[in-house]
Design a protein around this motif. Structure first.
Motif, short mmCIF file in Angstrom:
data_model
loop_
_atom_site.label_atom_id
_atom_site.label_comp_id
_atom_site.label_asym_id
_atom_site.label_seq_id
_atom_site.Cartn_x
_atom_site.Cartn_y
_atom_site.Cartn_z
N ARG A 184 0.82 -1.20 0.00
CA ARG A 184 0.00 0.00 0.00
C ARG A 184 0.86 1.26 0.00
NH1 ARG A 184 -4.73 -1.33 4.49
NH2 ARG A 184 -5.59 -3.20 3.45
N TRP A 185 1.87 1.26 0.85
CA TRP A 185 2.73 2.46 0.92
C TRP A 185 3.52 2.65 -0.37
CZ3 TRP A 185 1.71 5.85 4.44
CH2 TRP A 185 1.12 5.46 5.64
N ILE A 186 3.93 1.54 -0.96
CA ILE A 186 4.63 1.66 -2.24
C ILE A 186 3.70 2.24 -3.29
CG2 ILE A 186 5.73 0.36 -4.11
CD1 ILE A 186 6.73 -1.61 -1.98
N GLY A 187 2.44 1.77 -3.31
CA GLY A 187 1.47 2.31 -4.26
C GLY A 187 1.21 3.78 -4.03
N VAL A 188 1.11 4.18 -2.76
CA VAL A 188 0.89 5.60 -2.46
C VAL A 188 2.05 6.45 -2.95
CG1 VAL A 188 0.72 7.26 -0.57
CG2 VAL A 188 -0.63 5.17 -0.49
N VAL A 189 3.27 5.97 -2.74
CA VAL A 189 4.45 6.73 -3.19
C VAL A 189 4.47 6.84 -4.71
CG1 VAL A 189 6.97 6.71 -3.28
CG2 VAL A 189 5.80 6.15 -1.15
N VAL A 190 4.17 5.73 -5.40
CA VAL A 190 4.17 5.75 -6.86
C VAL A 190 3.12 6.72 -7.39
CG1 VAL A 190 3.73 4.37 -8.93
CG2 VAL A 190 5.12 3.43 -7.08
N ALA A 247 2.60 14.31 -8.93
CA ALA A 247 3.50 15.45 -8.86
C ALA A 247 4.12 15.76 -10.22
CB ALA A 247 4.60 15.19 -7.83
N LEU A 248 4.50 14.71 -10.95
CA LEU A 248 5.08 14.93 -12.28
C LEU A 248 4.06 15.53 -13.24
CD1 LEU A 248 7.21 11.67 -12.69
CD2 LEU A 248 8.04 13.99 -12.25
N GLY A 272 1.33 17.27 -12.40
CA GLY A 272 1.07 18.64 -11.98
C GLY A 272 2.17 19.60 -12.38
N GLN A 273 3.42 19.16 -12.23
CA GLN A 273 4.55 20.02 -12.62
C GLN A 273 4.57 20.26 -14.11
OE1 GLN A 273 7.53 18.94 -14.33
NE2 GLN A 273 8.64 20.90 -14.10
N SER A 274 4.23 19.22 -14.89
CA SER A 274 4.21 19.37 -16.34
C SER A 274 3.10 20.31 -16.79
CB SER A 274 4.05 18.00 -17.00
OG SER A 274 3.90 18.12 -18.39
N VAL A 275 1.91 20.14 -16.20
CA VAL A 275 0.78 20.98 -16.60
C VAL A 275 1.02 22.44 -16.21
CG1 VAL A 275 -1.67 21.43 -16.15
CG2 VAL A 275 -0.88 19.09 -16.54
N ALA A 276 1.64 22.65 -15.05
CA ALA A 276 1.84 24.02 -14.57
C ALA A 276 2.95 24.75 -15.32
CB ALA A 276 2.15 24.00 -13.07
N THR A 277 3.94 24.03 -15.82
CA THR A 277 5.09 24.68 -16.43
C THR A 277 5.10 24.65 -17.95
OG1 THR A 277 6.38 22.62 -16.22
CG2 THR A 277 6.52 24.21 -14.41
N ASN A 278 4.24 23.83 -18.56
CA ASN A 278 4.21 23.72 -20.02
C ASN A 278 3.52 24.96 -20.59
OD1 ASN A 278 3.97 23.05 -22.71
ND2 ASN A 278 3.48 20.90 -22.29
N GLU A 279 4.25 25.75 -21.32
CA GLU A 279 3.70 27.00 -21.87
C GLU A 279 2.69 26.76 -22.99
OE1 GLU A 279 6.95 29.37 -23.10
OE2 GLU A 279 7.73 29.71 -21.06
N ASN A 280 2.68 25.57 -23.56
CA ASN A 280 1.74 25.29 -24.66
C ASN A 280 0.29 25.22 -24.20
OD1 ASN A 280 3.81 25.12 -26.61
ND2 ASN A 280 4.22 22.99 -26.04
N PHE A 281 0.07 25.04 -22.90
CA PHE A 281 -1.30 25.06 -22.40
C PHE A 281 -1.91 26.46 -22.43
CE2 PHE A 281 0.03 21.03 -20.40
CZ PHE A 281 -1.06 20.24 -20.74
N ARG A 282 -1.05 27.48 -22.42
CA ARG A 282 -1.50 28.87 -22.48
C ARG A 282 -2.57 29.17 -21.43
NH1 ARG A 282 -0.14 31.91 -26.85
NH2 ARG A 282 -0.84 33.55 -25.41
N TRP A 283 -2.17 29.05 -20.17
CA TRP A 283 -3.10 29.30 -19.08
C TRP A 283 -3.58 30.74 -19.05
CZ3 TRP A 283 -5.30 25.26 -17.15
CH2 TRP A 283 -4.61 24.05 -17.07
N ASP A 284 -2.79 31.65 -19.60
CA ASP A 284 -3.25 33.03 -19.64
C ASP A 284 -4.50 33.18 -20.52
OD1 ASP A 284 -1.65 32.27 -21.80
OD2 ASP A 284 -1.12 34.33 -22.28
#
Length: 305
Positions: free
Chosen positions: A30-36, A42-43, A45-57
């Motif tokens: 269970r803990w291994i699954g939670v970590v994965v 996190a990956l 979320g980081q990709s969606v937040a930093t990828n400029e092609n999404f043009r959040w503006d």
């Protein structure tokens, strides 16, 4: 043989019993699954937040645009109107399917067979071309004078064509859901109520439907959510005021399709979430005393005066 005191001492129960030291079961998987999962989230979320092609503006700029809000309104109106039409027809079809009249049963069966067997997109195209197939509808005496007529182009608008295409198609699915709900109620209850002299309409309203609703509500809620998303196909009519077409029109003007896809997805998710909350409370209401979601209401015993 041993004496009495010795025998009593041998059978004396110890006053202190050691407690069992239970070791909790470990679940390393269970803990291994939670970590994965946490790493993957996190990956992403980081990709969606930093990828400029999404043009959040652009997303924040057009999220409350007038065209988008109007599209949301038309989508909701089309969803509600189509579901109302489908529910009315489905109730009628469900009763016809259980009728003793074989003509009613076969008509209901044919309706369900036809509208479930053809794609909704095809049906929408048909209703969009209805004015081409029948430019004029007239009512009168056969081979005699014409009593009443009208041009279909004046009445079969894009909204009405979309409403008919969605509502008639959905009625076939809801008819089977309602039929299953009605059949889930034991016939013995109906026979007992009729033996007591209760009218059939009251039996259906006070005995059958409250129990059948527990079966009917969950799939009907799912069909409502599905109808909300199916409205995106009314471009086939064509009806050009709903949310998907409005967002696509803005995307074609700005040559930025991804931000407007995100805008449409946001509004669909928001409306769907609200519908799911409403469905939850309706299910809990009709599941009192059965689904353990909430206790059945208790009534005070009546006192004889």
């Amino acid at each position: 043989m041993s004496s009495g005191p010795e025998t009593a001492a041998q059978h004396t129960v110890p006053q202190r019993i050691d407690r069992i030291k239970a070791v909790p079961v470990r679940h390393p998987g269970r803990w291994i699954g939670v970590v994965v999962i946490a790493v993957i989230v996190a990956l992403i979320g980081q990709s969606v937040a930093t990828n400029e092609n999404f043009r959040w503006d652009i997303v924040w700029l057009y999220l409350r645009d007038v065209k988008i809000i109007q599209g949301v309104g038309w989508t909701l109106l089309l969803t509600v109107a189509s579901m109302v039409l489908a529910i009315v027809l489905a109730i009628l079809l469900a009763f016809m399917r259980q009728s003793d009249n074989p003509i009613f049963r076969w008509v209901s069966w044919f309706w369900v067979w036809f509208f479930r067997g053809t794609p909704v997109y095809t049906q929408l195209i048909f209703w969009g071309l209805f004015a081409v197939l029948y430019p004029k509808i007239a009512i009168g005496i056969p081979w005699g004078p014409e009593l009443f007529s009208f041009n279909t182009q004046d009445y079969i608008t894009g909204f009405l064509a979309a409403l008919l295409g969605l509502g008639l198609n959905e009625s076939a699915y809801l008819a089977e859901i309602f039929r299953a709900g009605l059949k889930s109620v034991d016939k013995g209850q109906i026979e007992a109520a009729e033996a007591l002299g209760i009218r059939k309409a009251k039996v259906m309203w006070r005995i059958v439907l409250p129990q059948a609703m527990r079966i009917i509500v969950p799939p009907t809620g799912n069909e409502t959510i599905g109808m909300l998303k199916t409205t995106s196909l009314v471009l086939a009519v064509p009806f050009t005021l709903e949310l998907t077409f409005a967002s696509n029109a803005l995307a074609n003007k700005t040559y930025l399709p991804i931000p407007f896809l995100l805008i449409a997805a946001f509004w669909y998710l928001l409306i769907t979430s609200i519908l799911m909350v409403g469905q939850h409370y309706i299910e809990r209401y009709y599941g009192k005393g059965v689904d353990n979601l909430s206790p059945a209401p208790l009534r005070a015993p009546e006192q004889n005066v």
